[in-house]
Structures are given as structure tokens and as C-alpha cells.
Motif scaffolding. Structure first.
Motif, PDB file in Angstrom:
ATOM      1  N   VAL A   8      68.173  -5.700  22.411  1.00  0.00           N
ATOM      2  CA  VAL A   8      69.065  -4.711  21.787  1.00  0.00           C
ATOM      3  C   VAL A   8      68.372  -3.357  21.728  1.00  0.00           C
ATOM      4  O   VAL A   8      67.203  -3.260  21.345  1.00  0.00           O
ATOM      5  N   THR A   9      69.089  -2.307  22.091  1.00  0.00           N
ATOM      6  CA  THR A   9      68.561  -0.943  21.989  1.00  0.00           C
ATOM      7  C   THR A   9      69.213  -0.229  20.811  1.00  0.00           C
ATOM      8  O   THR A   9      70.318  -0.595  20.382  1.00  0.00           O
ATOM      9  N   CYS A  10      68.533   0.769  20.295  1.00  0.00           N
ATOM     10  CA  CYS A  10      69.051   1.530  19.155  1.00  0.00           C
ATOM     11  C   CYS A  10      70.236   2.371  19.609  1.00  0.00           C
ATOM     12  O   CYS A  10      70.104   3.252  20.466  1.00  0.00           O
ATOM     13  N   SER A  11      71.377   2.101  19.035  1.00  0.00           N
ATOM     14  CA  SER A  11      72.598   2.831  19.387  1.00  0.00           C
ATOM     15  C   SER A  11      72.850   4.011  18.468  1.00  0.00           C
ATOM     16  O   SER A  11      73.591   4.935  18.816  1.00  0.00           O
ATOM     17  N   GLU A  12      72.214   4.000  17.279  1.00  0.00           N
ATOM     18  CA  GLU A  12      72.471   5.060  16.300  1.00  0.00           C
ATOM     19  C   GLU A  12      71.274   5.204  15.370  1.00  0.00           C
ATOM     20  O   GLU A  12      70.742   4.208  14.881  1.00  0.00           O
ATOM     21  N   GLN A  65      65.928   3.458  22.344  1.00  0.00           N
ATOM     22  CA  GLN A  65      64.754   2.589  22.503  1.00  0.00           C
ATOM     23  C   GLN A  65      65.116   1.154  22.121  1.00  0.00           C
ATOM     24  O   GLN A  65      65.999   0.909  21.297  1.00  0.00           O
ATOM     25  N   LYS A  66      64.418   0.176  22.723  1.00  0.00           N
ATOM     26  CA  LYS A  66      64.565  -1.205  22.276  1.00  0.00           C
ATOM     27  C   LYS A  66      64.086  -1.318  20.831  1.00  0.00           C
ATOM     28  O   LYS A  66      63.092  -0.692  20.445  1.00  0.00           O
ATOM     29  N   LEU A  67      64.791  -2.104  20.034  1.00  0.00           N
ATOM     30  CA  LEU A  67      64.431  -2.240  18.617  1.00  0.00           C
ATOM     31  C   LEU A  67      62.999  -2.724  18.455  1.00  0.00           C
ATOM     32  O   LEU A  67      62.300  -2.318  17.525  1.00  0.00           O
ATOM     33  N   THR A  68      62.554  -3.591  19.367  1.00  0.00           N
ATOM     34  CA  THR A  68      61.193  -4.122  19.263  1.00  0.00           C
ATOM     35  C   THR A  68      60.135  -3.087  19.602  1.00  0.00           C
ATOM     36  O   THR A  68      58.962  -3.266  19.274  1.00  0.00           O
ATOM     37  N   ASP A  69      60.541  -1.977  20.239  1.00  0.00           N
ATOM     38  CA  ASP A  69      59.588  -0.934  20.611  1.00  0.00           C
ATOM     39  C   ASP A  69      59.523   0.205  19.580  1.00  0.00           C
ATOM     40  O   ASP A  69      58.704   1.115  19.715  1.00  0.00           O
ATOM     41  N   ILE A  70      60.387   0.154  18.589  1.00  0.00           N
ATOM     42  CA  ILE A  70      60.407   1.225  17.575  1.00  0.00           C
ATOM     43  C   ILE A  70      59.310   0.965  16.548  1.00  0.00           C
ATOM     44  O   ILE A  70      59.282  -0.086  15.889  1.00  0.00           O
ATOM     45  N   ILE A 128      62.227   2.939   6.622  1.00  0.00           N
ATOM     46  CA  ILE A 128      62.975   2.745   7.861  1.00  0.00           C
ATOM     47  C   ILE A 128      63.496   1.310   7.892  1.00  0.00           C
ATOM     48  O   ILE A 128      62.728   0.359   7.740  1.00  0.00           O
ATOM     49  N   THR A 129      64.801   1.154   8.085  1.00  0.00           N
ATOM     50  CA  THR A 129      65.400  -0.181   8.204  1.00  0.00           C
ATOM     51  C   THR A 129      66.085  -0.302   9.567  1.00  0.00           C
ATOM     52  O   THR A 129      66.697   0.654  10.049  1.00  0.00           O
ATOM     53  N   GLY A 173      71.850  -2.795  16.050  1.00  0.00           N
ATOM     54  CA  GLY A 173      71.232  -1.746  16.845  1.00  0.00           C
ATOM     55  C   GLY A 173      71.103  -0.419  16.141  1.00  0.00           C
ATOM     56  O   GLY A 173      70.589   0.542  16.719  1.00  0.00           O
ATOM     57  N   SER A 174      71.531  -0.329  14.892  1.00  0.00           N
ATOM     58  CA  SER A 174      71.398   0.922  14.152  1.00  0.00           C
ATOM     59  C   SER A 174      70.051   0.955  13.413  1.00  0.00           C
ATOM     60  O   SER A 174      69.554  -0.072  12.948  1.00  0.00           O
ATOM     61  N   VAL A 175      69.471   2.148  13.330  1.00  0.00           N
ATOM     62  CA  VAL A 175      68.228   2.360  12.589  1.00  0.00           C
ATOM     63  C   VAL A 175      68.499   3.426  11.534  1.00  0.00           C
ATOM     64  O   VAL A 175      69.100   4.466  11.830  1.00  0.00           O
TER      65      VAL A 175
END
Length: 268
Positions: A31-35, A68-73, A93-94, A99-101
Motif C-alpha cells: 500500500v502506498t500513501c494516498s493522502e 511512498q509505500k507505508l513501510t518506507d515512511i 504520526i499515525t 493508505g492515509s498518513v
């Protein structure tokens, strides 16, 4: 036979749950961060930072979030970065499964603006923490000036969320901080006060918005009592054009209000 069936059933169930967990975990890694949402709580009327300001700070530090991929944030590193900002009281940071951060931020609230004897400026917040002046946002707070030394001050968080920063204030700064806090807590005093002034003797004076006089508090002992005396004096002791007759209202002494008039009106 029945016992063997029960064991077989639970083995299948546990295996299925484990497989689902592994599958979900693998999907989450893709999953990548969409927002990227920045939620700032100001806890008061003064804005010193914006969502754009926070985004720029993160970007300039070399971090990317959206796309970015969630695991790479590197959420923990970004939290540390934000918590070191002098305008930020707390930052978390949550990362959501969709995919939202989200960056949940609380801004510090300035209580007063200090001008040292050499013209240096900075804010002190409601907890006694020192913050630099922000050229983009101006907080309309009480001003402290006069005989305030050019103190070397720290204006950056250590990221540890210090609980009681006022204890680290220089004695002169602590004096104006305690005065500003007492003034802020009383609606009448807050509406009246224009400046907090440290005179040549190191004593506290208030410069009111009305009249040509000053109000001598002396030190920080019994501040609330002194401000209550001042309130009663204004309500009961000053009438008509008396605003301009006084040059000094002295509240230093317990249970006394000593007033000095200008030479035009004589002294009392």
C-alpha cells in the motif's frame, strides 16, 4: 476419535487465521500513501504555523510521505523532527490501513513578546517555553521590555516534551512570565495592560492602555492580590479626568495603594 476431530478443527482454524494475517501483512506492504493529512490544534487564538509550513519542514529534511509505500515512511524520525520545532508542543504520526498518513500537531501558544535591552525579540509561551518571533505570523500579546538583559536563550525543543520549562527561565524572564500569566488570568487586567516594564531597580511596572501613569507592582509576590487591588482602585478610586492626573500607582505594599500625581496637580 472426537478429541482428534476437535484438534484437527482448531489446527485448520489457526492455520487459516495465520494465512490471512500473512496475506494482509503482504498487502499492507504494497500500500502506498494516498493522502497526507496535517491536523494542527492551536489551543488558542494565535497562529504561528500552518499546514504548508509543516509540509515544507518535512520536505526540506529530505522526507517524502505521499506516494511512498507505508513501510518506507520513517514516521518516528519525522515525529522527532517536528517535536524539535520551537513552535510545536507535540507531534504524532499515525498511519492508516487505507493508505492515509496523519500528522497530529499541537502548537505552542505565545503569552508575551519580550524585547531585551539590545533589541532582541522572542516569545514566551503559556508554559514558559521560549520561541523565536515568526516573521510570517504576528501574535498580538502583551509586550515585556525595559531592563531585560540580552540573555542567551534556547529556542528549540529537545524533543522530549519537557513538562515544566518555566523552571529554566532566567530570573528576569521568570519575573515577566509570572506577571504576564497573572495578567492573562484576569479579564480586567488583561484588557488594561499594554506592556510589562522592568525598571532600573529591577521592579515590575505595568503600562496601561489608558492614562499617562504607570502601575508599580514591585516583585511577583501576591500578584493576584495586587491586581485585585488595582481593579478596585480603578472602579472606585478614579473618577472623571483622574486618568491623567496620576504618574504612578504603587501597589508594592500590602493593603495599600499609593498614588503620585504629576506636578501639575501636586502629589499625594
Amino acid at each position: 476419535m472426537r478429541k482428534a476431530l476437535v484438534i484437527f478443527f482448531w489446527s485448520i482454524l489457526v492455520g487459516g487465521v495465520a494465512s490471512l494475517f500473512v496475506f494482509a501483512n503482504q498487502k499492507q506492504q504494497d500500500v502506498t500513501c494516498s493522502e497526507f493529512i496535517i491536523d494542527i490544534g492551536y489551543d488558542g487564538p494565535h497562529q504561528l504555523i500552518s499546514a504548508q509550513y509543516v509540509r515544507q519542514q518535512i520536505t526540506r529534511a529530505g522526507y517524502r510521505i505521499k506516494g511512498q509505500k507505508l513501510t518506507d515512511i520513517r514516521a518516528e524520525e519525522i515525529q522527532v523532527l517536528l517535536r524539535k520545532n520551537p513552535y510545536i508542543r507535540s507531534a504524532n504520526i499515525t498511519i492508516g490501513v487505507n493508505g492515509s498518513v496523519t500528522a497530529n500537531i499541537r502548537q505552542r501558544q505565545p503569552l508575551l513578546r519580550v524585547f531585551t535591552g539590545t533589541g532582541r525579540q522572542f516569545y514566551i509561551d503559556t508554559e514558559g517555553f521560549i520561541m523565536p518571533v515568526n516573521s510570517e505570523y504576528t501574535a498580538r500579546v502583551v509586550i515585556a521590555n525595559g531592563n531585560i538583559p540580552d540573555i542567551s536563550v534556547k529556542s528549540e525543543n529537545d524533543g522530549n516534551g519537557e513538562v515544566n520549562p518555566e523552571k529554566n527561565l532566567h530570573p528576569v524572564l521568570k519575573k515577566v512570565f509570572l506577571t504576564a500569566r497573572a495578567v492573562k488570568q484576569d479579564a480586567f487586567s488583561e484588557a488594561l495592560t499594554e506592556q510589562i516594564f522592568i525598571n532600573a531597580a529591577g521592579e515590575i511596572e505595568l503600562i496601561p492602555k489608558l492614562g499617562n501613569h504607570t502601575i508599580l507592582l514591585g516583585d511577583t509576590t501576591l500578584l493576584n492580590d495586587k491586581l485585585n487591588k488595582l481593579k478596585l482602585f480603578y472602579k472606585q478610586g478614579i473618577r472623571n479626568d483622574a486618568w491623567n492626573k496620576y504618574v504612578m500607582i504603587n501597589l508594592k505594599f500590602r493593603d495599600q495603594v499609593i498614588c503620585s500625581k504629576s506636578s501639575q496637580y501636586g502629589t499625594i
